[in-house]
Design an enzyme around this catalytic site. Structure first.
Site, mmCIF file in Angstrom:
data_model
loop_
_atom_site.group_PDB
_atom_site.id
_atom_site.type_symbol
_atom_site.label_atom_id
_atom_site.label_comp_id
_atom_site.label_asym_id
_atom_site.label_seq_id
_atom_site.Cartn_x
_atom_site.Cartn_y
_atom_site.Cartn_z
ATOM 1 N N SER A 177 46.734 41.320 66.772
ATOM 2 C CA SER A 177 46.447 41.642 65.383
ATOM 3 C C SER A 177 46.365 40.380 64.519
ATOM 4 C CB SER A 177 47.505 42.617 64.867
ATOM 5 O OG SER A 177 47.167 43.139 63.608
ATOM 6 N N ASP A 383 40.119 50.611 66.408
ATOM 7 C CA ASP A 383 41.402 50.958 67.020
ATOM 8 C C ASP A 383 42.298 51.762 66.085
ATOM 9 O OD1 ASP A 383 42.510 49.158 65.183
ATOM 10 O OD2 ASP A 383 42.686 47.527 66.623
ATOM 11 N N HIS A 408 45.621 50.660 67.779
ATOM 12 C CA HIS A 408 45.966 49.277 67.424
ATOM 13 C C HIS A 408 47.240 48.799 68.117
ATOM 14 C CE1 HIS A 408 45.593 45.725 64.926
ATOM 15 N NE2 HIS A 408 46.846 45.848 64.542
#
Length: 444
Positions: A177, A383, A408
């Site tokens: 991320s 995601d 995610h």
């Protein structure tokens, strides 16, 4: 955010030792909200976990983690002057990014959302990696800017430590991320150091061009970190909102207005206008640059009460200015020659892109009402947090870009992701052949 998932790299104690000595060290780098944060009393040195926690979460969060941005230093500083926010360094940095609330309550219920890098750590240990020798973690104060000195120095220290502990071997960085943005900033600002210590870089679910729907809405209404019944025990959306307004890291993930999106992200508001006795309703649209005026109008009266004092928290233009500087740093990033780059991104999950507030039958009057309105989204592929379009747009000469059907945080415990990582690390039988440096894109 597949335990007992082992590769066949050791059949005896001797084989295990050989496998460990033959592994290049791995450094796991977390993303936004992906590190345990402790509140440390400056006088006594005692620490209390404030992120993440389930029990007493909202109270501790407001008392110890609410912050204000200091434009003179570039840092976000806690409102409680007697404390400071620190990241625990136990277990070679892995503790802070493993299970984000390591309480017995969470472990008994096995709350999956809080098992962050846990399964990946287990997988790597099962493949012969040894904590403190070839496996390390980097958690950091994710409130801060991705290019701030504290975070850059911390990453440099982790790379040096992993390099030295492994006997001088170069490090494979695996980021998740926003951690990918932090690594990108490090490469841009400290290219020589990255080239000295890093062997390859694997990034997962990185919002290279921003995360339009999620970040735009985070600045307007906040963020719900966990869903389901757990959310009743967790930090409220409003409490999170008051923190995020003062976080440079959030502003740095606003959609990049100079990126050539397939369709420009937009914020829409059903507005009610009155002109004397006449009332009209219209749908107003704000694109990446125009949305700043909406943020300003919606947050103009935003404030919180802390320790008997009312503190104004409008949209922070000083942070926006800093974030624009970070975008310039990111756009100047050039991967050192000879360092392979791999990109894993999520696909096949509805991901917020455009955001809409109000409705034709229930329009917004004053823009400040937006902050107390639940949004409606239009979705794109991704995601669930980062659009695949943004995650793929890394601007590097990638060896591979691979789309994986997962959310995610679920990407950090996905079997297909593990297979890819083992392959690229060379700890899986299918990874013996060398990769071509020609970039290729595939979906799984």
């Amino acid at each position: 955010m597949l335990r007992d998932y082992f590769c066949c790299c050791k059949s005896s104690l001797t084989d295990a030792d050989d496998a460990i000595s033959d592994c290049d060290p791995v450094l796991l780098v977390s993303g936004i909200a992906g590190s345990i944060l402790n509140s440390k009393k400056k006088k006594s040195g005692s620490e209390t976990r404030v992120w993440v926690r389930i029990l007493l979460a909202n109270l501790e969060f407001k008392n110890k983690l609410w912050s204000m941005y200091n434009p003179e230093t570039g840092y976000t500083e806690t409102l409680d002057d007697s404390t400071e926010v620190v990241v625990p360094q136990d277990d070679y940095g892995l503790y802070a990014i493993d299970i984000l609330d390591p309480s017995l309550f969470v472990k008994l219920l096995h709350l999956t959302d809080l098992y962050h890098f846990h399964d990946m750590i287990d997988m790597l240990v099962g493949c012969g990696y040894k904590k403190g020798t070839t496996l390390f973690g980097y958690g950091y104060d994710f409130r801060q800017s991705n290019r701030i000195g504290q975070l850059m120095d911390g990453l440099k220290e982790k790379l040096e430590t992993a390099h030295k502990a492994s006997g001088g071997r170069k490090v494979t960085v695996i980021s998740h991320s926003m951690g990918g943005l932090l690594v990108s900033c490090f490469i841009s600002l400290h290219n020589d150091i990255f080239a000295k210590y890093v062997n390859k870089w694997i990034t997962i679910a990185t919002p290279f061009q921003g995360a339009p729907g999620c970040i735009n809405d985070s600045l307007l209404t906040g963020l719900q970190f966990v869903e389901g019944f757990e959310s009743f025990f967790f930090v409220s959306r409003w409490s999170m909102h008051q923190l995020l307004i003062e976080c440079p890291s959030i502003y740095e993930m606003l959609p990049n207005p100079s990126f050539n999106w397939k369709k420009q992200p937009v914020i829409q508001v059903w507005r009610k206008h009155s002109n004397g006795e006449e009332t009209s309703v219209e749908l107003e649209s704000y694109h990446s640059n125009g949305c700043i005026s909406l943020f300003e109008a919606a947050l103009k009266n935003n404030e919180l009460d802390y320790d008997g004092e009312t503190i104004a928290l409008p949209f922070n233009f000083e942070i926006l200015k800093w974030a624009k500087g970070t975008r310039e740093v990111l756009e100047q990033t050039q991967l050192p020659q000879g360092i392979p780059f791999y990109n894993i991104y999520g696909i096949s999950v509805d991901t917020p892109f455009d955001v809409r507030y109000g409705s034709e039958s229930s329009p917004i009057g004053d823009p400040s009402e937006i902050c107390h309105t639940l949004p409606e989204y239009s979705y794109v592929d991704g995601d669930g947090t980062v659009p695949s379009e943004s995650a793929q747009a890394d601007s590097f000469d990638a060896v591979e870009r691979v789309g994986v059907c997962a959310g995610h945080r679920a990407l950090l415990r996905d079997e297909k992701v593990f297979e890819l990582i083992k392959n690229w690390l060379g700890v899986s039988p299918v990874a013996k052949a060398k990769h071509s440096h020609a970039s290729k894109v595939m979906a799984i």
